[in-house]
Design a protein around this motif. Structure first.
Motif, PDB file in Angstrom:
ATOM      1  N   ALA A  33       0.859  -1.189   0.000  1.00 33.74           N
ATOM      2  CA  ALA A  33       0.000   0.000   0.000  1.00 33.74           C
ATOM      3  C   ALA A  33       0.891   1.234   0.000  1.00 33.74           C
ATOM      4  O   ALA A  33       1.987   1.228   0.577  1.00 33.74           O
ATOM      5  CB  ALA A  33      -0.925   0.020   1.212  1.00 33.74           C
ATOM      6  N   GLU A 128      -3.205  -0.637   4.236  1.00 33.35           N
ATOM      7  CA  GLU A 128      -3.667   0.696   3.852  1.00 33.35           C
ATOM      8  C   GLU A 128      -3.664   1.651   5.034  1.00 33.35           C
ATOM      9  O   GLU A 128      -3.559   2.872   4.853  1.00 33.35           O
ATOM     10  CB  GLU A 128      -5.054   0.639   3.210  1.00 33.35           C
ATOM     11  CG  GLU A 128      -6.166   0.121   4.087  1.00 33.35           C
ATOM     12  CD  GLU A 128      -6.375  -1.380   3.934  1.00 33.35           C
ATOM     13  OE1 GLU A 128      -7.514  -1.833   4.185  1.00 33.35           O
ATOM     14  OE2 GLU A 128      -5.413  -2.091   3.559  1.00 33.35           O
ATOM     15  N   VAL A 306      -8.673   7.206   5.966  1.00 38.19           N
ATOM     16  CA  VAL A 306      -8.616   6.769   4.561  1.00 38.19           C
ATOM     17  C   VAL A 306     -10.009   6.895   3.947  1.00 38.19           C
ATOM     18  O   VAL A 306     -10.965   6.276   4.407  1.00 38.19           O
ATOM     19  CB  VAL A 306      -8.113   5.320   4.446  1.00 38.19           C
ATOM     20  CG1 VAL A 306      -8.092   4.878   2.977  1.00 38.19           C
ATOM     21  CG2 VAL A 306      -6.729   5.174   5.065  1.00 38.19           C
ATOM     22  N   HIS A 308     -10.485   6.770   0.266  1.00 39.29           N
ATOM     23  CA  HIS A 308     -10.566   6.019  -0.981  1.00 39.29           C
ATOM     24  C   HIS A 308      -9.365   5.095  -1.120  1.00 39.29           C
ATOM     25  O   HIS A 308      -8.245   5.454  -0.730  1.00 39.29           O
ATOM     26  CB  HIS A 308     -10.574   6.963  -2.192  1.00 39.29           C
ATOM     27  CG  HIS A 308     -11.780   7.834  -2.299  1.00 39.29           C
ATOM     28  ND1 HIS A 308     -11.957   8.950  -1.507  1.00 39.29           N
ATOM     29  CD2 HIS A 308     -12.873   7.766  -3.115  1.00 39.29           C
ATOM     30  CE1 HIS A 308     -13.099   9.537  -1.816  1.00 39.29           C
ATOM     31  NE2 HIS A 308     -13.673   8.841  -2.786  1.00 39.29           N
ATOM     32  N   THR A 309      -9.593   3.915  -1.678  1.00 45.92           N
ATOM     33  CA  THR A 309      -8.499   3.016  -2.050  1.00 45.92           C
ATOM     34  C   THR A 309      -8.650   2.657  -3.532  1.00 45.92           C
ATOM     35  O   THR A 309      -9.762   2.497  -4.039  1.00 45.92           O
ATOM     36  CB  THR A 309      -8.482   1.734  -1.208  1.00 45.92           C
ATOM     37  OG1 THR A 309      -9.740   1.066  -1.332  1.00 45.92           O
ATOM     38  CG2 THR A 309      -8.218   2.046   0.257  1.00 45.92           C
ATOM     39  N   VAL A 332      -5.334   5.925  -0.869  1.00 52.63           N
ATOM     40  CA  VAL A 332      -4.253   4.945  -0.734  1.00 52.63           C
ATOM     41  C   VAL A 332      -4.351   3.970  -1.901  1.00 52.63           C
ATOM     42  O   VAL A 332      -5.434   3.464  -2.216  1.00 52.63           O
ATOM     43  CB  VAL A 332      -4.344   4.188   0.603  1.00 52.63           C
ATOM     44  CG1 VAL A 332      -3.254   3.107   0.680  1.00 52.63           C
ATOM     45  CG2 VAL A 332      -4.200   5.152   1.785  1.00 52.63           C
ATOM     46  N   THR A 334      -3.396   0.356  -3.341  1.00 51.63           N
ATOM     47  CA  THR A 334      -3.072  -0.964  -2.805  1.00 51.63           C
ATOM     48  C   THR A 334      -2.550  -1.880  -3.920  1.00 51.63           C
ATOM     49  O   THR A 334      -2.841  -1.686  -5.086  1.00 51.63           O
ATOM     50  CB  THR A 334      -4.286  -1.607  -2.140  1.00 51.63           C
ATOM     51  OG1 THR A 334      -5.340  -1.739  -3.099  1.00 51.63           O
ATOM     52  CG2 THR A 334      -4.773  -0.770  -0.972  1.00 51.63           C
TER      53      THR A 334
END
Length: 336
Positions: A33, A128, A306, A308-309, A332, A334
């Motif tokens: 991440a 993350e 956090v 959004h990933t 973040v 990933t």
């Protein structure tokens, strides 16, 4: 391996480069991440920094897993989950103009020493969340700079990632009352979730009246001051400086961790008369792994930050969103 680079003003690409060769004192980290920072958007806008301008690797908020160690590395092992200090090698800063970046499948850590340029984290901390380590060190340093005591009353302006991280750090330090100010209700909700004692929507509420209600009146040469001891600017807009100094009582502190892109006017008569201290904060001279312990102990609270990933296949979309004001709080990327 694949790595994300800035290859021109306003343009990024994912390119293939040879896997790094692991020296006897090195550790090879498989990135799991990597957070995206506002600095990344700046680098993209200008096409990167010399000497790698036009092909500058991105990413300086990594968390990952060690997949190889050199023969002379004794305090790290294959399989360790780690966070990395991107600033540990001044001549080759990771993701900030150096030859290495953490928005990549692999990252070689030179002269790997636990507690110096990387630190091991428990397996139960999601990658993350671990990737927040670097920006949370920035927030922790800001709090250390203003050095509040348990009895102090503190206001944090801005409930973005740094403001939220500072809020957690303040409560972790034992500060008795922390107020967070922002104009976005969703961000203020997050502030309460991470431990703020109260929040103020400055777009809807009378900031001075509400703050005086919460912190009482403050002693001053002039009336109308709040009883707040410490103000922390994590927003970076001139109105915050004006509001903080306009409300500051005798002996109050104003910490500035946000980046101001234009000069801000300060009333020095007010500063002198009320003996207000303005304190700057930059980076994390000693906090990069100090904050790691707190993230491990309270990772679920940090996870709130956090917003959004994205998978690495969508890294260009993630970078585009990060460069769009108001589109996201903390993104973040990933890796599988």
């Amino acid at each position: 391996m694949k790595i994300s680079i800035v290859d021109g003003p306003g343009h990024t690409d994912v390119v293939e480069r040879p896997d790094p060769a692991v020296g006897p004192r090195d550790a090879l980290v498989k990135i799991r991440a990597c957070g995206i920072c506002g600095t990344d958007a700046f680098y993209i806008s200008i096409g990167g920094l010399p000497p790698h301008q036009g092909a500058m690797p991105l990413g300086h908020e990594p968390a990952g897993e060690i997949v190889a160690v050199g023969s002379e590395v004794t305090d790290l092992a294959v399989g360790d989950h780690v966070v990395v200090d991107p600033m540990a090698s001044p001549d080759d800063i990771i993701g900030n103009g150096g030859a290495r970046g953490a928005l990549a499948e692999l990252l070689l850590v030179h002269d790997a020493v636990r507690g110096k340029n990387l630190e091991v984290i428990p397996d139960f901390v999601p990658f993350e969340v671990a990737a927040l380590n670097e920006p949370m060190a920035v927030a922790r340093h800001a709090v250390n700079q203003v050095a509040p005591g348990p009895a102090d009353k503190v206001v944090v302006f801005g409930a973005g990632p740094i403001g939220l991280g500072a809020t957690i750090a303040l409560k972790s330090r034992g500060v008795g009352h922390v107020v967070v100010v922002d104009v976005l209700p969703a961000r203020l909700d997050k502030a309460l979730k991470v431990g703020a004692d109260a929040v103020i929507n400055s777009a809807e509420d009378d900031l001075a009246a509400r703050l005086t209600e919460l912190h009482g009146p403050g002693d001053s040469v002039w009336p109308g001051k709040a009883g707040t001891d410490v103000y922390l600017d994590a927003a970076g807009v001139p109105a915050v400086i004006d509001s903080a100094l306009g409300l500051a009582k005798r002996g109050a502190k104003l910490g500035v961790v946000a980046v101001h892109k234009e000069p801000v006017t300060v009333d020095l008569i007010n500063l002198m008369s009320n003996e207000i201290t303005i304190i700057g904060s930059m980076g994390y001279p000693t906090e990069i792994f100090e904050v790691t312990r707190d993230i491990v102990a309270d990772w679920e609270k940090y996870a709130v930050i956090v917003s959004h990933t994205f998978g690495f296949d969508d890294v260009d979309e993630a970078l585009g969103m990060a460069a769009t004001p108001g589109a996201a709080d903390k993104i973040v990327v990933t890796f599988d």
